[in-house]
Design a protein around this motif. Structure first.
Motif, PDB file in Angstrom:
ATOM      1  N   PRO A 134     -36.535  10.986 -38.587  1.00  0.00           N
ATOM      2  CA  PRO A 134     -37.095  11.688 -37.417  1.00  0.00           C
ATOM      3  C   PRO A 134     -36.024  12.330 -36.535  1.00  0.00           C
ATOM      4  N   GLU A 135     -36.379  13.465 -35.950  1.00  0.00           N
ATOM      5  CA  GLU A 135     -35.480  14.135 -34.997  1.00  0.00           C
ATOM      6  C   GLU A 135     -35.848  13.779 -33.567  1.00  0.00           C
ATOM      7  N   GLY A 136     -36.785  12.882 -33.402  1.00  0.00           N
ATOM      8  CA  GLY A 136     -37.216  12.482 -32.069  1.00  0.00           C
ATOM      9  C   GLY A 136     -38.349  11.485 -32.190  1.00  0.00           C
ATOM     10  N   GLY A 137     -38.871  11.058 -31.054  1.00  0.00           N
ATOM     11  CA  GLY A 137     -40.034  10.181 -31.061  1.00  0.00           C
ATOM     12  C   GLY A 137     -39.699   8.733 -31.351  1.00  0.00           C
ATOM     13  N   MET A 138     -40.672   8.020 -31.906  1.00  0.00           N
ATOM     14  CA  MET A 138     -40.617   6.564 -31.950  1.00  0.00           C
ATOM     15  C   MET A 138     -40.762   5.941 -33.331  1.00  0.00           C
ATOM     16  N   PHE A 139     -41.078   6.772 -34.346  1.00  0.00           N
ATOM     17  CA  PHE A 139     -41.529   6.172 -35.598  1.00  0.00           C
ATOM     18  C   PHE A 139     -40.781   6.657 -36.846  1.00  0.00           C
ATOM     19  N   ILE A 140     -40.646   5.734 -37.786  1.00  0.00           N
ATOM     20  CA  ILE A 140     -40.177   6.056 -39.144  1.00  0.00           C
ATOM     21  C   ILE A 140     -41.303   5.671 -40.107  1.00  0.00           C
ATOM     22  N   TRP A 141     -41.519   6.528 -41.089  1.00  0.00           N
ATOM     23  CA  TRP A 141     -42.603   6.324 -42.055  1.00  0.00           C
ATOM     24  C   TRP A 141     -41.978   5.986 -43.396  1.00  0.00           C
ATOM     25  N   ALA A 154     -48.652  -9.325 -44.766  1.00  0.00           N
ATOM     26  CA  ALA A 154     -48.960 -10.753 -44.733  1.00  0.00           C
ATOM     27  C   ALA A 154     -47.701 -11.564 -45.049  1.00  0.00           C
ATOM     28  N   ARG A 155     -46.956 -11.096 -46.051  1.00  0.00           N
ATOM     29  CA  ARG A 155     -45.732 -11.829 -46.406  1.00  0.00           C
ATOM     30  C   ARG A 155     -44.658 -11.667 -45.329  1.00  0.00           C
ATOM     31  N   ALA A 156     -44.608 -10.476 -44.710  1.00  0.00           N
ATOM     32  CA  ALA A 156     -43.607 -10.231 -43.666  1.00  0.00           C
ATOM     33  C   ALA A 156     -43.867 -11.105 -42.437  1.00  0.00           C
ATOM     34  N   VAL A 157     -45.148 -11.209 -42.065  1.00  0.00           N
ATOM     35  CA  VAL A 157     -45.489 -12.016 -40.891  1.00  0.00           C
ATOM     36  C   VAL A 157     -45.112 -13.479 -41.140  1.00  0.00           C
ATOM     37  N   ALA A 158     -45.269 -13.923 -42.358  1.00  0.00           N
ATOM     38  CA  ALA A 158     -44.864 -15.289 -42.699  1.00  0.00           C
ATOM     39  C   ALA A 158     -43.355 -15.470 -42.502  1.00  0.00           C
ATOM     40  N   GLN A 159     -42.623 -14.367 -42.563  1.00  0.00           N
ATOM     41  CA  GLN A 159     -41.175 -14.407 -42.315  1.00  0.00           C
ATOM     42  C   GLN A 159     -40.844 -13.897 -40.904  1.00  0.00           C
ATOM     43  N   ASN A 160     -41.867 -13.816 -40.049  1.00  0.00           N
ATOM     44  CA  ASN A 160     -41.671 -13.402 -38.644  1.00  0.00           C
ATOM     45  C   ASN A 160     -41.265 -11.951 -38.447  1.00  0.00           C
ATOM     46  N   VAL A 161     -41.738 -11.071 -39.312  1.00  0.00           N
ATOM     47  CA  VAL A 161     -41.509  -9.629 -39.140  1.00  0.00           C
ATOM     48  C   VAL A 161     -42.859  -8.914 -39.211  1.00  0.00           C
ATOM     49  N   ALA A 162     -43.069  -7.920 -38.343  1.00  0.00           N
ATOM     50  CA  ALA A 162     -44.342  -7.187 -38.348  1.00  0.00           C
ATOM     51  C   ALA A 162     -44.117  -5.681 -38.337  1.00  0.00           C
ATOM     52  N   PHE A 163     -45.074  -4.952 -38.910  1.00  0.00           N
ATOM     53  CA  PHE A 163     -45.085  -3.477 -38.914  1.00  0.00           C
ATOM     54  C   PHE A 163     -46.540  -3.069 -39.051  1.00  0.00           C
ATOM     55  N   ARG A 202     -53.274   6.079 -48.506  1.00  0.00           N
ATOM     56  CA  ARG A 202     -52.143   5.731 -49.388  1.00  0.00           C
ATOM     57  C   ARG A 202     -51.660   4.338 -48.986  1.00  0.00           C
ATOM     58  N   HIS A 203     -51.947   3.379 -49.834  1.00  0.00           N
ATOM     59  CA  HIS A 203     -51.717   1.974 -49.496  1.00  0.00           C
ATOM     60  C   HIS A 203     -50.265   1.552 -49.591  1.00  0.00           C
ATOM     61  N   ASN A 204     -49.443   2.427 -50.150  1.00  0.00           N
ATOM     62  CA  ASN A 204     -48.024   2.074 -50.306  1.00  0.00           C
ATOM     63  C   ASN A 204     -47.172   2.663 -49.181  1.00  0.00           C
ATOM     64  N   THR A 205     -47.788   2.876 -48.013  1.00  0.00           N
ATOM     65  CA  THR A 205     -47.048   3.449 -46.885  1.00  0.00           C
ATOM     66  C   THR A 205     -47.082   2.487 -45.696  1.00  0.00           C
ATOM     67  N   LEU A 206     -46.121   2.625 -44.808  1.00  0.00           N
ATOM     68  CA  LEU A 206     -46.123   1.822 -43.588  1.00  0.00           C
ATOM     69  C   LEU A 206     -45.349   2.529 -42.489  1.00  0.00           C
ATOM     70  N   ARG A 207     -45.624   2.120 -41.247  1.00  0.00           N
ATOM     71  CA  ARG A 207     -44.964   2.724 -40.094  1.00  0.00           C
ATOM     72  C   ARG A 207     -44.108   1.691 -39.371  1.00  0.00           C
ATOM     73  N   LEU A 208     -42.884   2.117 -39.028  1.00  0.00           N
ATOM     74  CA  LEU A 208     -41.965   1.261 -38.278  1.00  0.00           C
ATOM     75  C   LEU A 208     -41.666   1.911 -36.930  1.00  0.00           C
ATOM     76  N   SER A 209     -41.746   1.143 -35.857  1.00  0.00           N
ATOM     77  CA  SER A 209     -41.282   1.612 -34.554  1.00  0.00           C
ATOM     78  C   SER A 209     -39.958   0.929 -34.255  1.00  0.00           C
ATOM     79  N   PHE A 210     -38.997   1.748 -33.838  1.00  0.00           N
ATOM     80  CA  PHE A 210     -37.646   1.211 -33.616  1.00  0.00           C
ATOM     81  C   PHE A 210     -37.319   1.070 -32.133  1.00  0.00           C
ATOM     82  N   VAL A 211     -38.313   1.288 -31.282  1.00  0.00           N
ATOM     83  CA  VAL A 211     -38.017   1.556 -29.872  1.00  0.00           C
ATOM     84  C   VAL A 211     -37.632   0.332 -29.048  1.00  0.00           C
ATOM     85  N   THR A 224     -45.812   9.523 -38.837  1.00  0.00           N
ATOM     86  CA  THR A 224     -44.735   9.789 -39.810  1.00  0.00           C
ATOM     87  C   THR A 224     -43.385  10.121 -39.195  1.00  0.00           C
ATOM     88  N   GLY A 225     -43.351  10.523 -37.924  1.00  0.00           N
ATOM     89  CA  GLY A 225     -42.097  10.964 -37.327  1.00  0.00           C
ATOM     90  C   GLY A 225     -41.691  12.371 -37.761  1.00  0.00           C
TER      91      GLY A 225
END
Lengths: 433, 433
Positions: free
Chosen positions: A323-330, A344-353, A365-374, A178-179
């Motif tokens: 986040p105040e540090g680290g690698m992830f946004i939730w 699945a739809r994002a990968v079809a557009q060449n984006v992954a998370f 909770r199926h409506n959540t995802l994690r993004l790494s910005f590093v 979650t960051g």
């Protein structure tokens, strides 16, 4: 013909993960991947490490290449002990430090030490997927502790939840996934509660040194020692130096370290002598004090690029952590959007998370995802986030119209272990979930 | 106050070892130690390894310091696969190879994969102590297979013994602790029997390349593939390059490797990328073909010094093995002499060795002991062996007169895990039992 072999029950329970299957495609160069948890390679102190390996092999090569003690290289253990003292943990002895092969190994050793099949283990909801995988091989019963923006909620440590718990596993700083950071008041309440209940706290803090905003807070180790709690602190050189070294450490009361040493001896004898000596050689004269500000600056900027892009492109129905540090946004999407389906739809557009569901030991909770910005360049962050924003907005439109939601399509993997990917690069990328 | 923590049942079963306590004194420089299992540091290719680390860090540093795939560094896996083919194992695919953090880790991963509490596991009597320690954390029921000068006796694999066995653990070459080699006929009979019974063979072969006498024999992997047996082969770079690297590998059918990859991912993510790349860089162009003859020559000479000294100084009531390779000689004393008690007297005279009893999973033979000839200089070997010979002769005289034997003073540690030593050097010395 007899069957050629029989696996253990714990091994039979390991299942493959459709998420890893999807993430294998993140190897393709056209994919903008916010999945995975790789530190920024530009932050690796390549020249310094190279010089350190040279000095160690040149001056103490035969010691560096020989078997070493299970406890770890004594000067490195002493360095860790004095680093803990410097950070307010009070007197820490060398006998309270064990060097391990990355802090993922610490999780495995703690599973061996504390978990019997069916033992209660308290984890945050959500928690680090790699820890759930590691502990699951010892077949615990997970009890989840609720969290909010301030991290885990100590009031959630009810008598019922803590009863017979072998330990609570907590990531106080810029938690994966979650960051989020645990507030000072909650840190104090947590260790107080654990001291009273006789439940050890496992403090996993791989990201603590990557703070680029706000004030550093005292560790659970420091607070726990004052409160009389048993704290087992896990530290790592993966994010402050380089993860490919596989080097971390455990700080805990001596009787726990002593048992862990016996367990580690049976598990892998000891961690590479050469690696330990070279890392000690790199850091012994205050190197990290100079190196870390530069690393933090990389992460701060990268995080800023992503937050800015999200602000510009994500619909107002989505919310996310700062986040105040680290690698992830939730990211929390509107209730009806399934992040697994979105992937699945994002990968079809060449984006992954990484979808958030597998990070929950129960009630995903199926409506959540994690993004790494590093590791993604600034322009690609903007591009990828714009695509994601559009897809989220479209989901909204589509599902509002059709109200067709398939939560069972997503994964909820309490205790499930995910498969290794096959291709080298993809596997490396999806390694440190 | 509640108890501060509760250990798992497996952890509670780990006991400290009086043998390791005694062996701690082997750190003192005046001690002539034939205990421990350290390879000869003069055999470490220091300059070549240093150059390899330099090249890897200089040319591919950021990859070497980054997370890598759990399966291992692909070129190194390919090297292992083709090395197996070169040694007669037929077609071996990269997907049949997993790189591990020393072959001790392979034992742990195999314990996780195959052993449920109470599962039958077949081991030689005696067997490698580190394997017994590793497997014991998964609480198997050991079933021992009798051995003689020709290694394990395949006729001992009775229906009763093999029934429901998860695997048989065998060390075919210069076995630790006995130095014995399994004959060709027995290798064939072993894999044939295991194929029929549906019992996988775990072939642990850390010493195979250290053959300095006699003819190399086909591996159980090579024979097993012909016979239709499931063979899991463990290899190590500890004895052919250097143990401080902690690098080994597993060769097994792809479905087993695939499961092991999932388990290793949860256990330590992967083995050091840098170490794997540097080892590959060292060996890729046939380095071992030049290096190994020199290493073998060191071991051959050392072994010769010890055998010669034993011939001169040991009483005729003792017998011992004549190894064709590896690091160890196994001594059988007259029935009434307890090697544990002999050790106490030897240490008082500044000589150390390892009593044989802990190497037996059951029915320990207390009149046995293991000598390592690898790291002690020639003159000190003679001196130490002369002292041991005298002490054995004296035991004979004393106990013949008094007939006072205390077998219960010795240790029989089926399933017991031994404690790590405290001091750095002593711990390193007694590491690789």
């Amino acid at each position: 013909m007899p069957t050629p072999y029989t696996f253990s029950q714990r091994a039979e329970k390991i299942t493959s993960s459709t998420i890893r299957e999807i993430l294998k495609v993140t190897e393709r160069p056209e994919i903008i991947s916010f999945a995975g948890g790789l530190p920024a390679p530009v932050g690796f102190p390549l020249r310094d490490m190279n010089a350190a390996f040279d000095r160690v092999l040149g001056q103490n090569g035969r010691t560096a290449l020989q078997y070493g003690p299970t406890e770890g290289y004594t000067p490195l253990r002493e360095w860790v002990a004095s680093d803990m003292q410097r950070r307010g943990a009070g007197q820490v002895g060398t006998e309270e430090v064990l060097i391990v092969s990355g802090s993922q190994q610490a999780l495995d050793l703690l599973g061996k030490l504390f978990i019997d099949p069916g033992s209660n283990v308290l984890v945050e909801a959500p928690s680090y997927l790699g820890a759930l995988q590691s502990f699951s091989l010892y077949e615990p019963n997970y009890v989840t502790v609720p969290t909010d923006e301030g991290g885990l909620i100590p009031a959630g440590l009810t008598d019922e939840r803590v009863r017979d718990a072998r330990f609570i596993y907590a990531l106080p700083n810029f938690q994966n996934p979650t960051g989020r950071t645990l507030t000072l008041e909650r840190r104090q309440a947590l260790v107080q509660r654990c001291a009273e209940a006789g439940v050890p706290v496992v403090e996993d803090d791989p990201y603590g040194d990557l703070r680029y905003a706000g004030e550093a807070l005292p560790s659970l180790l420091a607070l726990g020692r004052q409160a009389g709690a048993t704290v087992v602190r896990l530290g790592s050189f993966s994010k402050v130096l380089a993860p490919g070294l596989r080097l971390g450490y455990i700080v805990a009361p001596a009787p726990i370290i002593s048992k862990l040493v016996q367990i580690k001896q049976a598990t892998d004898l000891h961690t590479s002598t050469l690696t330990q000596m070279a890392v000690y050689e790199t850091i012994k004269d205050g190197f990290l004090d100079e190196h870390l500000p530069a690393v933090r600056e990389i992460y701060r900027k990268q995080c800023g690029y992503m937050l800015e892009a999200m602000q510009a492109h994500f619909p107002s129905t989505a919310s996310w952590t700062q986040p105040e540090g680290g690698m992830f946004i939730w990211v929390t999407l509107p209730q009806h959007i399934d992040a697994h389906e979105l992937l699945a739809r994002a990968v079809a557009q060449n984006v992954a998370f990484v979808p958030g569901a597998p990070f929950f030991a129960d009630e995903a909770r199926h409506n959540t995802l994690r993004l790494s910005f590093v590791t993604v360049p600034e322009a690609r962050i903007r591009e990828g986030i714009a695509i994601l924003g559009r897809l989220i907005a479209e989901s909204h439109a589509t599902t509002s119209a059709a109200t067709a939601v398939k939560p069972e399509a997503a994964e909820s993997v309490p205790g499930a272990i995910v498969a290794g990917a096959e291709s080298t690069t993809a596997a490396a990328r999806s390694q440190a979930l």
